[in-house]
Scaffold this active site. Structure first.
Site, PDB file in Angstrom:
ATOM      1  N   GLY A   1      31.290  28.107 -12.247  1.00 52.86           N
ATOM      2  CA  GLY A   1      31.183  28.667 -10.903  1.00 52.86           C
ATOM      3  C   GLY A   1      32.235  29.711 -10.605  1.00 52.86           C
TER       4      GLY A   1
ATOM      5  N   GLY B   1      32.816  24.314 -18.716  1.00 51.94           N
ATOM      6  CA  GLY B   1      33.007  23.319 -17.673  1.00 51.94           C
ATOM      7  C   GLY B   1      32.322  23.736 -16.388  1.00 51.94           C
ATOM      8  N   CYS B   2      32.144  22.781 -15.478  1.00 51.34           N
ATOM      9  CA  CYS B   2      31.388  23.043 -14.248  1.00 51.34           C
ATOM     10  C   CYS B   2      32.147  23.968 -13.292  1.00 51.34           C
ATOM     11  CB  CYS B   2      31.001  21.736 -13.574  1.00 51.34           C
ATOM     12  SG  CYS B   2      32.354  20.580 -13.307  1.00 51.34           S
ATOM     13  N   PHE B   3      33.392  23.613 -12.938  1.00 50.76           N
ATOM     14  CA  PHE B   3      34.166  24.502 -12.085  1.00 50.76           C
ATOM     15  C   PHE B   3      34.385  25.847 -12.775  1.00 50.76           C
ATOM     16  CE2 PHE B   3      36.119  21.117  -9.208  1.00 50.76           C
ATOM     17  CZ  PHE B   3      35.626  21.697  -8.044  1.00 50.76           C
ATOM     18  N   ALA B   4      34.611  25.809 -14.094  1.00 47.90           N
ATOM     19  CA  ALA B   4      34.828  27.049 -14.833  1.00 47.90           C
ATOM     20  C   ALA B   4      33.622  27.972 -14.725  1.00 47.90           C
ATOM     21  CB  ALA B   4      35.122  26.734 -16.293  1.00 47.90           C
TER      22      ALA B   4
END
Length: 333
Positions: free
Chosen positions: A147, A142-145
């Site tokens: 970063g 995932g994207c937040f994951a």
């Protein structure tokens, strides 16, 4: 000898599917065989992605034209597992899923798809690049994951996550997907900020699993507050925790960890979001305030947080140079 990869996309009409389409059309080793979308079937891809006008005459198909060498699943959460349960995919076809359907089952038979025996490797190259090289099926992070993990992996590897971690992160509207909702309309989103899924964002599950693989004991709590931002794309994350490391020690640790990873850069200067938008890069920046170590992590949610990382994983799976087709220009202005 040149590697030629026949690729297909399932769910190509959305934001992540569109970014993937753009990357694969320009990739020197890829032939894009089909782009599937039930909602856009029969229409040229530039009907959904106007910037593709003049770039390709591909038409969206209603069904996936399997077989291909690699199949990208961009069909949304729950839909990837459903697709694999309803369609015959050859055993030799590599699969890269951009949904969350298989992110929590790395190294085991998936429980998400009835009568399915596939095992998915979690596709964060900075965590397990060698496993990705050998993998047949990838669960794209995932994207937040992405970063947040890149902000914390060097500490976890050295068992230095010794206190609670506090994280805030703001994301662009494309992170919500293309389907309209009250919080994705321009009139609501512009000049506005709000929180959502406070302390219970779904990406925490994959973050904790990854950190446990490096630091299996005494795992501290991670407190995460995500924000909706008044811009289209990009993620800006700030994480902080107590640390006995000096700033110089922390910088040396991070630079050593990421020395062989071409897309993660440790900056000595305070970065801004435009440095990563439209690229597959993550930029990290460290600060020390008293006993608090502050880590800033910036990515483009649609590239390093989705389609770009998927192509990075494909490159690794097919033995290509990791950066092939991903040398992209930042939107500096």
């Amino acid at each position: 000898m040149a590697v030629n990869i026949k690729a297909g996309i399932v769910g190509g009409a959305g934001y992540a599917g569109g970014e993937l389409l753009r990357l694969l059309l320009l990739h020197p080793n890829v032939e894009l065989a089909f782009v599937q979308s039930r909602s856009q079937a029969g229409k040229p891809v530039y009907a959904a992605h106007p910037d593709m006008l003049g770039e390709t005459e591909l038409v969206f198909t209603a069904e996936a034209a399997i077989p291909v060498d690699v199949l990208f699943l961009c069909a949304g959460h729950g839909e990837a597992a459903k697709f694999l349960s309803e369609n015959q995919v050859a055993a030799e076809t590599k699969i890269i899923d951009l949904s969350q359907d298989f992110r929590w089952n790395e190294g085991t038979a998936t429980a998400n798809v009835e009568a399915d025996s596939r095992s998915f490797v979690y596709g964060l190259p900075e965590l397990q690049r060698e496993q990705i090289r050998q993998a047949q099926h990838i669960a794209n992070p995932g994207c937040f994951a992405t970063g947040i993990q890149l902000a914390l992996l060097p500490l976890a590897q050295q068992n230095l996550l010794t206190s609670e971690v506090h994280v805030s992160g703001i994301t662009g509207s494309t992170g919500a997907g293309q389907s309209l909702s009250a919080t994705s309309h321009f009139s609501w989103r512009t000049e506005n900020v709000s929180t959502y899924k406070v302390m219970e964002h779904q990406h925490l599950r994959e973050i904790k699993r990854s950190l446990l693989s490096l630091q299996p004991e005494d795992q501290p709590a991670i407190h995460f507050i995500p924000y909706r931002g008044p811009f289209a794309r990009g993620i800006f994350i700030t994480a902080y925790l107590q640390s006995e490391l000096s700033l110089e020690e922390a910088q040396a640790l991070y630079k050593e960890y990421y020395a062989e990873h071409p897309f993660t850069i440790v900056s000595d200067q305070n970065p801004d979001l435009k440095q990563v938008v439209n690229t597959n890069r993550c930029v990290l920046y460290l600060q020390k305030h008293g006993n608090m170590l502050v880590i800033t992590s910036l990515i483009d949610n649609l590239l390093k947080g989705a389609a770009g990382q998927a192509v990075q994983n494909m490159n690794l799976m097919f033995g290509l140079e990791e950066t092939t087709g991903l040398k992209l220009k930042a939107a500096a202005f």
